[in-house]
Design a protein around this motif. Structure first.
Motif, PDB file in Angstrom:
ATOM      1  N   GLU A   9       0.826  -1.211   0.000  1.00  0.00           N
ATOM      2  CA  GLU A   9       0.000   0.000   0.000  1.00  0.00           C
ATOM      3  C   GLU A   9       0.863   1.264   0.000  1.00  0.00           C
ATOM      4  O   GLU A   9       0.504   2.266  -0.613  1.00  0.00           O
ATOM      5  CB  GLU A   9      -1.008   0.006   1.144  1.00  0.00           C
ATOM      6  CG  GLU A   9      -0.390  -0.122   2.499  1.00  0.00           C
ATOM      7  CD  GLU A   9      -1.445  -0.097   3.595  1.00  0.00           C
ATOM      8  OE1 GLU A   9      -2.333   0.749   3.534  1.00  0.00           O
ATOM      9  OE2 GLU A   9      -1.353  -0.926   4.519  1.00  0.00           O
ATOM     10  N   VAL A  10       2.016   1.206   0.644  1.00  0.00           N
ATOM     11  CA  VAL A  10       2.888   2.378   0.666  1.00  0.00           C
ATOM     12  C   VAL A  10       3.477   2.604  -0.727  1.00  0.00           C
ATOM     13  O   VAL A  10       3.513   3.731  -1.239  1.00  0.00           O
ATOM     14  CB  VAL A  10       4.042   2.188   1.684  1.00  0.00           C
ATOM     15  CG1 VAL A  10       4.879   3.451   1.783  1.00  0.00           C
ATOM     16  CG2 VAL A  10       3.501   1.786   3.039  1.00  0.00           C
ATOM     17  N   LEU A  11       3.918   1.534  -1.360  1.00  0.00           N
ATOM     18  CA  LEU A  11       4.485   1.656  -2.704  1.00  0.00           C
ATOM     19  C   LEU A  11       3.434   2.200  -3.667  1.00  0.00           C
ATOM     20  O   LEU A  11       3.716   3.048  -4.507  1.00  0.00           O
ATOM     21  CB  LEU A  11       5.006   0.293  -3.180  1.00  0.00           C
ATOM     22  CG  LEU A  11       6.224  -0.227  -2.408  1.00  0.00           C
ATOM     23  CD1 LEU A  11       6.475  -1.696  -2.712  1.00  0.00           C
ATOM     24  CD2 LEU A  11       7.471   0.589  -2.735  1.00  0.00           C
ATOM     25  N   ARG A  12       2.206   1.713  -3.535  1.00  0.00           N
ATOM     26  CA  ARG A  12       1.126   2.194  -4.399  1.00  0.00           C
ATOM     27  C   ARG A  12       0.883   3.687  -4.207  1.00  0.00           C
ATOM     28  O   ARG A  12       0.597   4.403  -5.147  1.00  0.00           O
ATOM     29  CB  ARG A  12      -0.180   1.452  -4.086  1.00  0.00           C
ATOM     30  CG  ARG A  12      -0.228   0.115  -4.714  1.00  0.00           C
ATOM     31  CD  ARG A  12      -1.514  -0.609  -4.405  1.00  0.00           C
ATOM     32  NE  ARG A  12      -1.534  -1.804  -5.185  1.00  0.00           N
ATOM     33  CZ  ARG A  12      -1.994  -1.886  -6.428  1.00  0.00           C
ATOM     34  NH1 ARG A  12      -2.542  -0.847  -7.006  1.00  0.00           N
ATOM     35  NH2 ARG A  12      -1.937  -3.005  -7.101  1.00  0.00           N
ATOM     36  N   GLU A  13       0.986   4.096  -2.963  1.00  0.00           N
ATOM     37  CA  GLU A  13       0.703   5.499  -2.685  1.00  0.00           C
ATOM     38  C   GLU A  13       1.841   6.403  -3.170  1.00  0.00           C
ATOM     39  O   GLU A  13       1.611   7.477  -3.689  1.00  0.00           O
ATOM     40  CB  GLU A  13       0.505   5.646  -1.175  1.00  0.00           C
ATOM     41  CG  GLU A  13      -0.055   6.979  -0.776  1.00  0.00           C
ATOM     42  CD  GLU A  13       0.083   7.204   0.712  1.00  0.00           C
ATOM     43  OE1 GLU A  13      -0.250   6.273   1.477  1.00  0.00           O
ATOM     44  OE2 GLU A  13       0.557   8.289   1.100  1.00  0.00           O
ATOM     45  N   LYS A  14       3.071   5.919  -3.004  1.00  0.00           N
ATOM     46  CA  LYS A  14       4.215   6.805  -3.273  1.00  0.00           C
ATOM     47  C   LYS A  14       4.722   6.746  -4.716  1.00  0.00           C
ATOM     48  O   LYS A  14       5.381   7.674  -5.162  1.00  0.00           O
ATOM     49  CB  LYS A  14       5.391   6.451  -2.340  1.00  0.00           C
ATOM     50  CG  LYS A  14       5.065   6.510  -0.885  1.00  0.00           C
ATOM     51  CD  LYS A  14       5.282   7.876  -0.317  1.00  0.00           C
ATOM     52  CE  LYS A  14       4.956   7.845   1.170  1.00  0.00           C
ATOM     53  NZ  LYS A  14       4.953   9.110   1.812  1.00  0.00           N
ATOM     54  N   LEU A  15       4.477   5.649  -5.393  1.00  0.00           N
ATOM     55  CA  LEU A  15       4.981   5.556  -6.768  1.00  0.00           C
ATOM     56  C   LEU A  15       3.832   5.876  -7.719  1.00  0.00           C
ATOM     57  O   LEU A  15       2.802   5.202  -7.708  1.00  0.00           O
ATOM     58  CB  LEU A  15       5.544   4.157  -7.062  1.00  0.00           C
ATOM     59  CG  LEU A  15       6.707   3.715  -6.183  1.00  0.00           C
ATOM     60  CD1 LEU A  15       7.094   2.277  -6.511  1.00  0.00           C
ATOM     61  CD2 LEU A  15       7.913   4.635  -6.347  1.00  0.00           C
ATOM     62  N   ASP A  16       4.023   6.896  -8.511  1.00  0.00           N
ATOM     63  CA  ASP A  16       2.929   7.403  -9.320  1.00  0.00           C
ATOM     64  C   ASP A  16       2.891   6.711 -10.693  1.00  0.00           C
ATOM     65  O   ASP A  16       3.123   7.339 -11.718  1.00  0.00           O
ATOM     66  CB  ASP A  16       3.117   8.918  -9.460  1.00  0.00           C
ATOM     67  CG  ASP A  16       1.836   9.575  -9.907  1.00  0.00           C
ATOM     68  OD1 ASP A  16       0.792   8.902  -9.857  1.00  0.00           O
ATOM     69  OD2 ASP A  16       1.892  10.747 -10.323  1.00  0.00           O
ATOM     70  N   TYR A  17       2.632   5.418 -10.662  1.00  0.00           N
ATOM     71  CA  TYR A  17       2.555   4.641 -11.904  1.00  0.00           C
ATOM     72  C   TYR A  17       1.398   3.665 -11.767  1.00  0.00           C
ATOM     73  O   TYR A  17       1.077   3.254 -10.658  1.00  0.00           O
ATOM     74  CB  TYR A  17       3.842   3.824 -12.119  1.00  0.00           C
ATOM     75  CG  TYR A  17       5.065   4.651 -12.406  1.00  0.00           C
ATOM     76  CD1 TYR A  17       5.436   4.957 -13.713  1.00  0.00           C
ATOM     77  CD2 TYR A  17       5.843   5.130 -11.352  1.00  0.00           C
ATOM     78  CE1 TYR A  17       6.560   5.726 -13.955  1.00  0.00           C
ATOM     79  CE2 TYR A  17       6.966   5.911 -11.599  1.00  0.00           C
ATOM     80  CZ  TYR A  17       7.319   6.201 -12.900  1.00  0.00           C
ATOM     81  OH  TYR A  17       8.426   6.964 -13.146  1.00  0.00           O
ATOM     82  N   PRO A  18       0.818   3.243 -12.918  1.00  0.00           N
ATOM     83  CA  PRO A  18      -0.142   2.144 -12.809  1.00  0.00           C
ATOM     84  C   PRO A  18       0.578   0.949 -12.190  1.00  0.00           C
ATOM     85  O   PRO A  18       1.714   0.657 -12.576  1.00  0.00           O
ATOM     86  CB  PRO A  18      -0.515   1.829 -14.269  1.00  0.00           C
ATOM     87  CG  PRO A  18      -0.094   3.005 -15.067  1.00  0.00           C
ATOM     88  CD  PRO A  18       1.018   3.682 -14.312  1.00  0.00           C
ATOM     89  N   MET A  19      -0.049   0.316 -11.215  1.00  0.00           N
ATOM     90  CA  MET A  19       0.654  -0.769 -10.526  1.00  0.00           C
ATOM     91  C   MET A  19      -0.207  -2.024 -10.420  1.00  0.00           C
ATOM     92  O   MET A  19      -1.382  -1.953 -10.101  1.00  0.00           O
ATOM     93  CB  MET A  19       1.088  -0.315  -9.134  1.00  0.00           C
ATOM     94  CG  MET A  19       2.100  -1.289  -8.530  1.00  0.00           C
ATOM     95  SD  MET A  19       2.620  -0.906  -6.863  1.00  0.00           S
ATOM     96  CE  MET A  19       3.472   0.614  -7.061  1.00  0.00           C
ATOM     97  N   LEU A  20       0.416  -3.133 -10.713  1.00  0.00           N
ATOM     98  CA  LEU A  20      -0.249  -4.424 -10.570  1.00  0.00           C
ATOM     99  C   LEU A  20       0.462  -5.182  -9.457  1.00  0.00           C
ATOM    100  O   LEU A  20       1.687  -5.310  -9.480  1.00  0.00           O
ATOM    101  CB  LEU A  20      -0.136  -5.222 -11.874  1.00  0.00           C
ATOM    102  CG  LEU A  20      -0.590  -6.680 -11.799  1.00  0.00           C
ATOM    103  CD1 LEU A  20      -2.107  -6.754 -11.686  1.00  0.00           C
ATOM    104  CD2 LEU A  20      -0.139  -7.473 -13.020  1.00  0.00           C
TER     105      LEU A  20
END
Ligand code: SF4
Lengths: 228, 313
Positions: free
Chosen positions: B274-285
């Protein structure tokens, strides 16, 4: 051109004729009946078996769902596709998706267990839910344990109808963990025809959900739309 | 006397191991193709290498377990391997990146390994890592397939136990001309599926960054003091924010279109999602694996849907 969705339990076919939408549905193992006499080059396939059937092009059911839902609800924010073996939640706003395919408790298979237990048809669950006067708490998020909890509630004096309603709530809570906050949530998939489950889900989410007239054919329609 | 084989469970500076006159063997490298299904397990990576070590299906003279700052499952399964009679050393990275602490850890490790005998290995490995960097660049521009690049980069943890042989493998690689569309970064621990990169490639996703294997080629130095400073940058052992800052730069530099976060069942890195999703501004799977083998159908569906999503962007 036709859109063909061959999923884990049912096969659905959609085509446009004289400007109107036509469709046919059968069980997965009879999918061939649907496309008899139709050239593979005319088929856009989707669903779990999309690559096992003849097709001109194929796409995943996630993308198909977005295109199919857009036909009815262009401003849908979240799509919840409750299938026989898995549940998919697509957040159209940020192109994100989550799939539950590990645990049966949040899939159509769970409600099938319930119907089988009571020896009734799947489509009777909704009307039985409507007759419930009280709703027992069924807290287990695991399908197997929820079934044993259901039996305890029956023994404890709840009616069949009430226990079915309790199971719909258990199911709805399980799915609700996957659904992000949104105003426009669209439900699709065969399981959505069960009004009891939908009522429980709306209550748990505390919003009105949108349901297309034929929720089961949306992915087949989406396949058709994607390539036309 | 045959050269001693030292099992390692994660990144342990190979410069130091080779310079002590012994050869490293990364016990993880045999797992994806192992088809082993361990009984009592949390993470399958540590459970399988522990089982294989205890049953002597992997034969090593001694073992170095990377525990502190990396993985607590390894700490426990490493102790179980030690209890079976394998001489075992526990190696700790500093969370705060203190080079003095890492220097003392490296000194203790060199004592365990019998002391430095061939200091020239530091430089030799440095040269090989430069070639690794070059390969990594090539795969970003389609001159090397991501599966080939991954196969080589992941082997940099132990350099296949043979510096000359490994150098030959690298120089034998043929250049390719691949059209790089849908550039994705693969972050997290490496997938436990042995055909993951091929699968992604077949679904038209080009992996242009492998987070952990990249750590294997970007640290080095010509003596213990230098590697102590340099390996303090090993992102997996450091605070999440340190790693995220590093990732942001890499993702930008490699012009990625999307990020795949691989997580391993029962691995604490899952909590970082969840932290990576929040901090990295890219579509993420985010995908999750458990047991080794082919990439499962459910994961393929997610990859394909992710590709379709990138196509739509
Ligand atoms: S995947 Fe996670 S739990 Fe398993 S060995 Fe790696 S860091 Fe440890």
């Amino acid at each position: 051109m036709i859109g063909l969705d061959v999923g884990s339990t049912a096969a659905k076919m959609v085509w446009i004729e004289s400007g109107g939408l036509k469709f046919r549905i059968t069980s997965t193992h009879n999918w061939k009946e649907l496309v008899e006499g139709i050239d593979g080059d005319e088929i856009i396939s989707t669903g779990y078996f999309r690559n096992s059937v003849p097709h001109r092009a194929s796409l995943t059911e996630l993308t198909a769902a977005i295109y199919g839902v857009r036909h009815y609800f262009p401003d849908a924010e979240v799509i919840v596709d409750i299938g026989g073996q898995d549940t998919k939640v697509i957040d159209v706003r940020n192109n994100n998706f989550i799939i539950n395919d590990k645990c049966s408790a949040g899939t159509g298979a769970f409600l099938e267990f319930v119907a089988n237990y009571f020896k009734i048809e799947l489509n009777e669950l909704g009307s039985m839910h409507a007759m419930a006067k009280r709703i027992p708490d069924i807290n287990n998020t695991c399908g197997v344990f929820a079934l044993s909890e259901m039996i305890s509630q029956l023994v404890g004096g709840y009616s069949k109808e009430e226990v079915i309603a309790g199971m719909h709530y258990a199911f709805a809570r399980r799915i609700s963990y996957m659904i992000p906050q949104a105003h426009k949530v669209v439900l699709i998939g065969g399981t959505v025809k069960n009004e009891g489950m939908v009522a429980a889900l709306m209550d748990v989410l505390n919003i009105d959900v949108l349901i297309p007239d034929e929720p089961q054919i949306i992915n087949a329609l989406g396949a058709l739309k994607y390539y036309s | 006397m045959p050269v001693k084989k030292i099992g390692i469970t994660a990144l342990v500076p190979p410069e130091l191991i080779f310079s002590c006159g012994v050869t490293p063997f990364d016990v993880n490298n045999v797992i994806p193709a192992s088809r082993k299904y361990p009984g009592n397990k949390l993470c399958a990576w540590t459970a399988i290498w522990k089982d294989m070590l205890v049953k002597k299906e992997i034969e090593v003279d001694s073992l170095v377990v990377v525990a502190g700052g990396d993985c607590h499952n390894a700490l426990v399964d490493g102790q179980k391997a030690a209890m079976s009679g394998i001489p075992t050393h526990f190696f700790f990275y500093p969370f705060d990146g203190d080079p003095e602490y890492l220097g003392s850890q490296l000194h203790r490790l060199s004592l365990f390994l019998g002391g430095i005998k061939s200091p020239e290995k530091f430089k030799e490995i440095g040269e090989l890592k430069k070639q690794g960097q070059l390969l990594d660049k090539k795969r970003c521009s389609g001159k090397l397939s991501s599966s080939e690049a991954f196969r080589i980069l992941i082997s940099f943890s132990d350099l296949a136990g043979d510096l000359a042989g490994f150098s030959m493998i690298i120089s034998d690689l043929q250049e390719k001309d691949i059209e790089v569309r849908n550039r994705v970064a693969l972050i997290g621990v490496p997938p436990i599926f042995h055909d993951f990169h091929e699968t992604a490639q077949s679904l038209d996703l080009q992996i242009v960054f492998d987070e952990l294997p990249y750590e294997f080629i970007r640290h080095g130095g010509s003596n213990i003091q230098e590697i102590a400073v340099n390996y303090c940058g090993y992102t997996f052992a450091r605070p999440l924010e340190f790693r995220i800052d590093f990732l942001k730069n890499e993702l930008k530099r490699r012009r990625v279109d999307g990020v795949i976060h691989y997580t391993q069942f029962a691995c604490h890195h899952m909590l970082e999602d969840e932290v990576l999703r929040e901090k990295l501004d890219y579509p993420m799977l985010t995908i999750q694996g458990d047991l080794p083998g082919n990439t499962p159908q459910q994961v393929k569906l997610r990859l394909e849907a992710f590709r379709e999503m990138l196509d739509r962007q």
